[in-house]
Motif scaffolding. Structure first.
Motif, PDB file in Angstrom:
ATOM      1  N   GLY A 113       4.255   8.758   0.448  1.00 57.29           N
ATOM      2  CA  GLY A 113       4.082   8.909  -0.986  1.00 57.29           C
ATOM      3  C   GLY A 113       4.957  10.016  -1.542  1.00 57.29           C
ATOM      4  N   CYS A 114       4.849  10.253  -2.828  1.00 51.49           N
ATOM      5  CA  CYS A 114       5.626  11.328  -3.446  1.00 51.49           C
ATOM      6  C   CYS A 114       4.825  11.919  -4.596  1.00 51.49           C
ATOM      7  N   MET A 167       0.850  -1.198   0.000  1.00 47.27           N
ATOM      8  CA  MET A 167       0.000   0.000   0.000  1.00 47.27           C
ATOM      9  C   MET A 167       0.881   1.241   0.000  1.00 47.27           C
ATOM     10  N   ILE A 168       0.552   2.231  -0.870  1.00 49.88           N
ATOM     11  CA  ILE A 168       1.335   3.455  -0.965  1.00 49.88           C
ATOM     12  C   ILE A 168       0.802   4.474   0.025  1.00 49.88           C
ATOM     13  N   ALA A 169       1.709   5.038   0.804  1.00 46.57           N
ATOM     14  CA  ALA A 169       1.301   6.030   1.790  1.00 46.57           C
ATOM     15  C   ALA A 169       0.932   7.332   1.100  1.00 46.57           C
ATOM     16  N   SER A 170       0.085   8.111   1.761  1.00 46.61           N
ATOM     17  CA  SER A 170      -0.291   9.412   1.227  1.00 46.61           C
ATOM     18  C   SER A 170       0.638  10.472   1.793  1.00 46.61           C
ATOM     19  N   ARG A 171       0.553  11.688   1.240  1.00 46.58           N
ATOM     20  CA  ARG A 171       1.389  12.762   1.726  1.00 46.58           C
ATOM     21  C   ARG A 171       0.534  14.000   1.903  1.00 46.58           C
ATOM     22  N   GLN A 172       1.020  14.957   2.671  1.00 44.42           N
ATOM     23  CA  GLN A 172       0.286  16.185   2.933  1.00 44.42           C
ATOM     24  C   GLN A 172       0.440  17.145   1.765  1.00 44.42           C
ATOM     25  N   ILE A 188      10.714  -1.352 -13.580  1.00 45.85           N
ATOM     26  CA  ILE A 188      10.106  -0.634 -12.457  1.00 45.85           C
ATOM     27  C   ILE A 188       9.024   0.325 -12.965  1.00 45.85           C
ATOM     28  N   CYS A 189       9.309   1.006 -14.068  1.00 39.89           N
ATOM     29  CA  CYS A 189       8.336   1.936 -14.649  1.00 39.89           C
ATOM     30  C   CYS A 189       7.047   1.201 -14.994  1.00 39.89           C
ATOM     31  N   ARG A 190       7.175   0.044 -15.628  1.00 43.45           N
ATOM     32  CA  ARG A 190       5.996  -0.742 -15.990  1.00 43.45           C
ATOM     33  C   ARG A 190       5.220  -1.149 -14.735  1.00 43.45           C
ATOM     34  N   ARG A 191       5.942  -1.589 -13.719  1.00 45.81           N
ATOM     35  CA  ARG A 191       5.297  -2.047 -12.484  1.00 45.81           C
ATOM     36  C   ARG A 191       4.588  -0.891 -11.773  1.00 45.81           C
ATOM     37  N   LEU A 192       5.251   0.256 -11.687  1.00 47.15           N
ATOM     38  CA  LEU A 192       4.643   1.413 -11.036  1.00 47.15           C
ATOM     39  C   LEU A 192       3.383   1.850 -11.763  1.00 47.15           C
ATOM     40  N   ASP A 211      10.404   0.897  -3.054  1.00 48.24           N
ATOM     41  CA  ASP A 211       9.138   0.373  -2.548  1.00 48.24           C
ATOM     42  C   ASP A 211       8.974   0.672  -1.061  1.00 48.24           C
ATOM     43  N   ARG A 212      10.048   0.504  -0.295  1.00 49.57           N
ATOM     44  CA  ARG A 212       9.978   0.773   1.140  1.00 49.57           C
ATOM     45  C   ARG A 212       9.669   2.241   1.414  1.00 49.57           C
TER      46      ARG A 212
END
Length: 244
Positions: free
Chosen positions: A54-55, A1-6, A72-76, A47-48
């Motif tokens: 997030g970014c 799961m990707i974290a969110s950012r402010q 990695i680009c394809r996976r993202l 990934d970590r």
């Protein structure tokens, strides 16, 4: 799961680069231009960091140990719509087109001009987020059961499921929806979307359109929405209507 950012924090750039000297230089360049910057040496560390925070944009080296940048680009891209700028020593046209076809929003080769790189980062971020004025005047449109929300920059298929799109892909589809049944040249599409900033003009637009077709066309070999007009450009053959 990707974290969110402010959203109130400075734009966050994640630099995925195995060369420590280049990574450090890029981080300083980004920080010196008002961005938050973090570095990852490979896909695993990337990934970590993404799980932790997030970014807003990823600068991705094409030649990494283990999983390379193209993979990695394809996976993202299959999992998220974060803008990706590929930064690599692979300068052949075929590599540029491959990067775009895999979902990169831009492609810059090494060695690079620092000011140009910052300008490209700013351009991608500018295109990935609507201004308040744009949000206030945005429309929701529909074509053949598909829905496109211009304010939220979301596309939904005929089943109501959201379809992941890159910034460049969404901008191109938006341009088509605003100009249905009109032949648009590649230069016109570029002026509307800046989709060709990553490389050779014609090929970069073509690569993005190829990816859009894969997502919306019932038959990729016989497109019904985005038609190629020989010696002209492209035509969006659909009835587009506003939604309340």
């Amino acid at each position: 799961m990707i974290a969110s950012r402010q959203s109130s924090s400075p734009p966050s750039i994640l630099i995925v680069e195995d060369d420590a000297e280049i990574a450090g230089m890029l981080a300083e360049l980004m920080k010196g231009n008002g961005f938050d910057a973090r570095c990852a040496r490979d896909g695993n560390e990337m990934d970590r960091l993404l799980r932790r925070q997030g970014c807003d944009l990823i600068i991705l080296d094409g030649m990494l140990p283990g999983e390379d940048g193209f993979s990695i680009c394809r996976r993202l891209r299959s999992a998220m719509a974060v803008p990706i700028l590929m930064l690599t020593a692979r300068s052949e046209d075929v590599d540029r087109i491959l990067g775009l076809e895999l979902g990169a929003d831009d492609y810059v080769t090494k060695p690079f001009n620092s000011r140009e790189l910052v300008a490209r980062v700013r351009s991608i971020l500018r295109r990935s987020s609507l201004s308040q004025a744009d949000v206030a005047t945005a429309e929701r449109l529909t074509f053949d059961g598909w829905r496109i929300d211009l304010a939220r920059r979301q596309l939904f298929d005929t089943d109501g499921d959201e379809v992941s799109m890159t910034t460049a892909e969404f901008d191109l589809l938006w341009a088509f929806c605003c100009n249905p049944n009109v032949v648009l040249t590649r230069d016109q599409l570029l002026s509307m979307t800046h989709a060709g900033s990553a490389g050779p003009v014609e090929r970069s637009v073509d690569a993005h359109i190829s990816r859009i077709r894969q997502k919306i066309e019932p038959n990729i070999k016989d497109p019904t929405f985005i038609k190629t007009v020989r010696l002209g450009g492209y035509l969006f053959a659909a009835t587009v209507e506003p939604l309340p």
